[in-house]
Write a protein that holds these residues in place. Structure first.
Motif, PDB file in Angstrom:
ATOM      1  N   ASP A   1       0.833  -1.205   0.000  1.00 36.57           N
ATOM      2  CA  ASP A   1       0.000   0.000   0.000  1.00 36.57           C
ATOM      3  C   ASP A   1       0.870   1.259   0.000  1.00 36.57           C
ATOM      4  O   ASP A   1       0.591   2.225  -0.696  1.00 36.57           O
ATOM      5  CB  ASP A   1      -0.904   0.040   1.244  1.00 36.57           C
ATOM      6  CG  ASP A   1      -2.224  -0.683   1.021  1.00 36.57           C
ATOM      7  OD1 ASP A   1      -2.292  -1.483   0.065  1.00 36.57           O
ATOM      8  OD2 ASP A   1      -3.175  -0.456   1.800  1.00 36.57           O
ATOM      9  N   ARG A   2       1.915   1.203   0.810  1.00 37.32           N
ATOM     10  CA  ARG A   2       2.762   2.386   0.937  1.00 37.32           C
ATOM     11  C   ARG A   2       3.416   2.720  -0.401  1.00 37.32           C
ATOM     12  O   ARG A   2       3.467   3.871  -0.802  1.00 37.32           O
ATOM     13  CB  ARG A   2       3.823   2.165   2.023  1.00 37.32           C
ATOM     14  CG  ARG A   2       4.620   3.420   2.328  1.00 37.32           C
ATOM     15  CD  ARG A   2       5.443   3.285   3.602  1.00 37.32           C
ATOM     16  NE  ARG A   2       6.343   2.152   3.538  1.00 37.32           N
ATOM     17  CZ  ARG A   2       6.320   1.137   4.384  1.00 37.32           C
ATOM     18  NH1 ARG A   2       5.437   1.115   5.366  1.00 37.32           N
ATOM     19  NH2 ARG A   2       7.168   0.141   4.261  1.00 37.32           N
ATOM     20  N   ARG A   3       3.886   1.681  -1.103  1.00 37.19           N
ATOM     21  CA  ARG A   3       4.509   1.916  -2.398  1.00 37.19           C
ATOM     22  C   ARG A   3       3.499   2.538  -3.360  1.00 37.19           C
ATOM     23  O   ARG A   3       3.786   3.509  -4.032  1.00 37.19           O
ATOM     24  CB  ARG A   3       5.074   0.610  -2.972  1.00 37.19           C
ATOM     25  CG  ARG A   3       6.023   0.854  -4.118  1.00 37.19           C
ATOM     26  CD  ARG A   3       6.780  -0.419  -4.509  1.00 37.19           C
ATOM     27  NE  ARG A   3       7.100  -1.242  -3.363  1.00 37.19           N
ATOM     28  CZ  ARG A   3       6.891  -2.571  -3.302  1.00 37.19           C
ATOM     29  NH1 ARG A   3       6.356  -3.213  -4.310  1.00 37.19           N
ATOM     30  NH2 ARG A   3       7.232  -3.244  -2.235  1.00 37.19           N
TER      31      ARG A   3
ATOM     32  N   GLY B   1      18.064  -2.740  -4.774  1.00 42.23           N
ATOM     33  CA  GLY B   1      16.688  -3.000  -5.187  1.00 42.23           C
ATOM     34  C   GLY B   1      15.886  -3.873  -4.229  1.00 42.23           C
ATOM     35  O   GLY B   1      14.735  -4.170  -4.503  1.00 42.23           O
ATOM     36  N   LEU B   2      16.480  -4.298  -3.120  1.00 39.44           N
ATOM     37  CA  LEU B   2      15.799  -5.270  -2.260  1.00 39.44           C
ATOM     38  C   LEU B   2      14.529  -4.688  -1.634  1.00 39.44           C
ATOM     39  O   LEU B   2      14.568  -3.628  -1.016  1.00 39.44           O
ATOM     40  CB  LEU B   2      16.735  -5.747  -1.145  1.00 39.44           C
ATOM     41  CG  LEU B   2      17.981  -6.529  -1.593  1.00 39.44           C
ATOM     42  CD1 LEU B   2      18.860  -6.840  -0.388  1.00 39.44           C
ATOM     43  CD2 LEU B   2      17.565  -7.816  -2.306  1.00 39.44           C
ATOM     44  N   ALA B   3      13.410  -5.419  -1.789  1.00 37.72           N
ATOM     45  CA  ALA B   3      12.128  -4.935  -1.270  1.00 37.72           C
ATOM     46  C   ALA B   3      12.209  -4.710   0.234  1.00 37.72           C
ATOM     47  O   ALA B   3      11.671  -3.739   0.771  1.00 37.72           O
ATOM     48  CB  ALA B   3      11.032  -5.938  -1.605  1.00 37.72           C
ATOM     49  N   GLU B   4      12.904  -5.613   0.919  1.00 41.20           N
ATOM     50  CA  GLU B   4      13.028  -5.537   2.366  1.00 41.20           C
ATOM     51  C   GLU B   4      13.680  -4.225   2.811  1.00 41.20           C
ATOM     52  O   GLU B   4      13.451  -3.752   3.927  1.00 41.20           O
ATOM     53  CB  GLU B   4      13.899  -6.727   2.808  1.00 41.20           C
ATOM     54  CG  GLU B   4      13.650  -7.188   4.215  1.00 41.20           C
ATOM     55  CD  GLU B   4      14.668  -8.261   4.617  1.00 41.20           C
ATOM     56  OE1 GLU B   4      15.248  -8.915   3.732  1.00 41.20           O
ATOM     57  OE2 GLU B   4      14.868  -8.407   5.821  1.00 41.20           O
ATOM     58  N   GLY B   5      14.500  -3.659   1.921  1.00 41.30           N
ATOM     59  CA  GLY B   5      15.248  -2.481   2.307  1.00 41.30           C
ATOM     60  C   GLY B   5      14.614  -1.164   1.896  1.00 41.30           C
ATOM     61  O   GLY B   5      15.060  -0.101   2.317  1.00 41.30           O
ATOM     62  N   MET B   6      13.548  -1.249   1.079  1.00 39.19           N
ATOM     63  CA  MET B   6      12.873  -0.055   0.532  1.00 39.19           C
ATOM     64  C   MET B   6      12.737   1.087   1.541  1.00 39.19           C
ATOM     65  O   MET B   6      13.143   2.213   1.282  1.00 39.19           O
ATOM     66  CB  MET B   6      11.461  -0.431   0.078  1.00 39.19           C
ATOM     67  CG  MET B   6      11.351  -0.814  -1.359  1.00 39.19           C
ATOM     68  SD  MET B   6      10.884   0.553  -2.417  1.00 39.19           S
ATOM     69  CE  MET B   6       9.255   1.021  -1.824  1.00 39.19           C
TER      70      MET B   6
ATOM     71  N   GLY C   1      23.230   4.528  -0.652  1.00 30.68           N
ATOM     72  CA  GLY C   1      22.325   3.536  -1.234  1.00 30.68           C
ATOM     73  C   GLY C   1      22.217   2.245  -0.449  1.00 30.68           C
ATOM     74  O   GLY C   1      21.558   1.305  -0.888  1.00 30.68           O
ATOM     75  N   ALA C   2      22.836   2.170   0.719  1.00 28.48           N
ATOM     76  CA  ALA C   2      22.766   0.939   1.516  1.00 28.48           C
ATOM     77  C   ALA C   2      21.589   1.019   2.493  1.00 28.48           C
ATOM     78  O   ALA C   2      21.570   1.895   3.347  1.00 28.48           O
ATOM     79  CB  ALA C   2      24.070   0.751   2.280  1.00 28.48           C
ATOM     80  N   PRO C   3      20.614   0.096   2.381  1.00 32.57           N
ATOM     81  CA  PRO C   3      19.510   0.101   3.338  1.00 32.57           C
ATOM     82  C   PRO C   3      20.048  -0.230   4.738  1.00 32.57           C
ATOM     83  O   PRO C   3      20.816  -1.183   4.894  1.00 32.57           O
ATOM     84  CB  PRO C   3      18.592  -1.025   2.850  1.00 32.57           C
ATOM     85  CG  PRO C   3      19.021  -1.322   1.455  1.00 32.57           C
ATOM     86  CD  PRO C   3      20.472  -0.980   1.381  1.00 32.57           C
TER      87      PRO C   3
END
Lengths: 463, 305
Positions: free
Chosen positions: A341-343, B112-117, B199-201
């Motif tokens: 949702d946030r994205r 690009g890791l989703a976990e790190g967004m 750029g590092a989460p």
């Protein structure tokens, strides 16, 4: 004078106008009002508007934003007319929603609710852990319910918000409709307006919650400096119950609540409270309530479901508790604590409405398409930094209505919403008062709350 | 000499016992005090809580839930009038003693890791953009994740003086960069800002340092594509420490997500003083509320908070 002259400000605001169809013809249920407007003409209309304004002053019909400054409740006297077939849907939908939300609250505090995730409902500011294990008198948490709807056209009404703590506005509904019928009798001619009795409805509801024959009821106000003091005074007059402040009450040694009067102190059975932080006004009131020594309207803790994030789960509450599908649709909303949702929200921010979870009165509501670039950037930054504080909602192109601009002597189109009030009594019966309070947004805007400068409009249901 | 009685001797694990206690004092009666308490050790990443206890005085009523970062939170509302609120906790935690041995990867691999967004975005106290120039000066030349983590951690460790006075709980990463002085929270915020700018989460971790009595600790964790979250402690100048160095209580984007006691109170008075103390010892000892209160007597008191 022709209507077309009055009509010179008639620029489209919304895709759907309550007043006229897409070809500019006045809708059938407004024809008679439109004729009366035409007969009166702009000068007479402006004169009447001035007279009505003076009456508002005489009656101290106010909505305060700042207690140091007198502020009459702004109103527009052209009625909003809701056709009966629309009303039947609204009424059934509001009843259904109120019942489901009440069931949710019972389950939340004294059951095993699994509909709303714990990290959502337990972070609601008005969820009160101390209410856990408590079942309110007759199983009713929400006695008075105010629901905000918008009309998308052709009888499609969409829920924007539920108001479950101390919803205000019913006296404004009553007062605006009452003044319109006295000051503009020609508008009402030829309409079969559905009547309602707020006094009887409230008093019956109060009685049904108490176990004594004629309960002692009082209205607890936050005082004459509060924004809706007019309403507190008006309802106390209408219902014939004393208007009290915290200092007029105390909790006795027997745990009951007493009201001080000139003769003697009277035990109170029910408090229609119009304040949220009870302990600030009357220490010990919460304990008295949880010990079942006094009935509170609305119950403590009902605000847990008032949270705009908890709102997202209302359709599931209706399905799970009533086994029905929701009659009224609700604005599509997004949980900023959820990664997907946030994205979506961050990518589509410019199309959405951002609301503070615990906001009220239109405060903390950002209609992104209506904001400037810099303001938008600020809000974007704020929700990225504090996603737990906000929700996002789709921006709706809801209906507009005619408002008479007495300075310009012309009609103009402005967006309107509809706050409908319903009550639930101790036997589980729900009454929805026909009509409601139509609130008019500022020119070009979408925010209709009185606290944000909106106008009230008389609202009728007609057969 | 050590005698080990029963059970399997496992040198890859260590058990520690911790106590944490805090007292908040007010200048007037508080009518209600509603707080989210993040003081339960996290599960996983080399840490297994064995037993945890949490008390508040006055007692209040509460609920528990997990927040979106996976921290276990107790929300407690105290509704009896009070002038001081005590929050105390104790427990035992089994910790891994092995330091991770991560393979080095290109910095681009974590971008690009989703976990790190969420953990490269600005947060209330860390705006990467404002420390970006600094970050590129310090570590802009490297493409390696581990090298960047090391360069930033080491730079903050060496260059930012450790000291109180220049900062408070609301100091932002860029303010730390101007003051060049701060405590573990400030050093962590600055390191987070710099790592995010590159750029590092990375996330903020709060907890207790093992084998010590004193204050709570804070350090950074950066995301590795295969190993998950790895530690980078700019206060101690250590990267990839073993789990046994800390009892990890909460993680988040910055301090505002993990503050141990976070909430609001209703009072005519104000928050007047605050005292907090933590102790972590190796071994399994069971601490009671009385032990926690005794420990609290030796805590440093901050007035006029």
């Amino acid at each position: 004078m022709s209507l077309s002259q009055l009509d010179r400000e008639n620029r489209a605001v919304s895709a759907f106008s309550e007043w006229q169809d897409s070809e500019g013809r006045v809708r059938r249920h407004y024809e008679s009002i439109a004729e009366a407007v035409e007969r009166l003409g702009p000068q007479e209309m402006a004169r009447r508007w001035g007279a009505a304004g003076r009456q508002v002053d005489f009656d101290a019909f106010t909505f305060y934003l700042d207690p140091r400054q007198y502020r009459p409740a702004p109103a527009d006297w052209l009625p909003r007319v809701i056709p009966a077939e629309h009303w039947e849907v609204i009424s059934a939908g509001v009843t259904q929603r109120l019942k489901a939300i009440n069931r949710f609250l019972l389950d939340l505090y004294d059951g095993e609710q699994t509909i709303v995730p714990p990290e959502v409902v337990f972070t609601s500011r008005y969820f009160y852990p101390e209410v856990q294990g408590f079942r309110p008198p007759k199983g009713v948490f929400v006695h008075i319910y105010g629901i905000d709807l918008v009309h998308m056209g052709e009888g499609r009404y969409v829920v924007l918000e539920d108001n479950l703590r101390i919803p205000s506005g019913i006296a404004y509904q009553l007062k605006t409709a009452d003044m319109a019928s006295r000051l503009f009798p020609e508008f009402a001619q030829g309409y079969d307006i559905r009547p309602y009795d707020i006094r009887q409805g409230y008093l019956d509801m109060f009685r049904s919650l108490c176990d004594v024959e004629s309960p002692v009821c009082v209205l607890l106000t936050d005082g004459k400096f509060g924004s809706a003091f007019f309403e507190h005074r008006c309802l106390s007059d209408l219902l014939g119950i004393p208007l009290v402040e915290g200092a007029d009450l105390y909790v006795g040694n027997d745990g009951r609540v007493y009201a001080r009067t000139l003769d003697r102190d009277i035990a109170v059975d029910l408090i229609y409270r119009r304040v949220e932080d009870l302990e600030m006004f009357l220490p010990g009131l919460r304990e008295a309530y949880l010990d079942r020594k006094v009935v509170l309207v609305n119950g403590i803790g009902s605000g847990a479901a008032d949270d705009k994030l908890v709102f997202l789960w209302a359709p599931q509450m209706i399905e799970s508790y009533l086994g029905e599908t929701a009659i009224l649709e609700q604005a599509k909303s997004y949980n900023l604590q959820d990664a997907a949702d946030r994205r979506f929200v961050i990518e589509n921010l410019d199309m959405l409405v951002i609301k503070a979870r615990q906001g009220y009165g239109g405060l903390g509501v950002y209609v992104m398409p209506d904001l400037s670039e810099t303001h938008r950037a600020r809000v974007a930054r704020d929700i990225i930094e504090n996603p737990e504080v906000f929700i996002a909602q789709e921006t709706l192109d809801f209906s507009d209505h005619m408002v008479f601009n007495d300075a310009a002597g012309a009609l103009e189109r402005r967006r309107v919403d509809l706050r409908v009030f319903a009550i639930q009594d101790g036997n589980g019966n729900v009454t929805v008062f026909p009509g409601g309070l139509t609130r008019v947004a500022l020119p070009g805007g979408r925010i209709t709350n009185n606290s944000s400068g909106g106008l009230c409009k008389p609202t009728w249901v007609v057969s | 000499m050590q005698t080990y009685l029963g059970g399997e001797l496992d040198c890859r694990r260590a058990t520690v016992s911790y106590i944490y206690a805090a007292r908040y004092g007010y200048s007037g009666d508080v009518l209600h005090n509603d707080n989210q308490i993040r003081l339960f050790p996290r599960e996983g990443e080399g840490q297994d809580p064995l037993r945890t206890r949490l008390w508040t005085l006055p007692r209040g009523s509460g609920v528990e839930y997990g927040d979106r970062f996976g921290n276990r939170v107790r929300r407690t509302r105290v509704v009896e009038p009070h002038r001081s609120l005590i929050v105390a906790t104790s427990g035992q935690v089994s910790l891994s003693t092995r330091a991770p041995q991560p393979a080095d990867v290109y910095l681009d691999e974590v971008k690009g890791l989703a976990e790190g967004m969420e953990f490269v975005m600005p947060s209330p106290l860390v705006d990467p953009e404002r420390v970006s120039a600094l970050a590129f000066c310090v570590a802009g030349a490297s493409y390696s994740l581990l090298e960047v983590a090391w360069m930033v951690t080491d730079w903050v460790y060496r260059e930012v003086r450790y000291g109180r006075g220049a900062t408070n709980v609301a100091t932002t990463a860029d303010q730390v960069a101007s003051a060049m002085e701060g405590v573990c929270q400030d050093k962590t915020h600055l390191a987070l800002g710099m790592l995010r700018a590159l750029g590092a989460p990375c996330r903020y971790a709060s907890g207790l340092l093992t084998g010590q009595t004193g204050e709570t600790h804070a350090w950074a964790e950066f995301l590795h594509p295969y190993e998950g979250w790895l530690g980078a402690d700019p206060t101690r100048g250590v990267v990839n420490p073993p789990a046994r160095d800390y009892v990890k209580l909460a993680v988040g984007r910055d301090y505002t997500d993990v503050s141990p006691v976070n909430g609001s109170f209703l009072s005519m008075g104000t928050a007047a003083e605050c005292a907090a103390i933590a102790s972590v010892e190796f071994g399994e000892t069971e601490a009671t509320l009385d032990d926690a209160l005794r420990l609290l007597e030796g805590a440093y008191v901050v007035r006029n908070v």
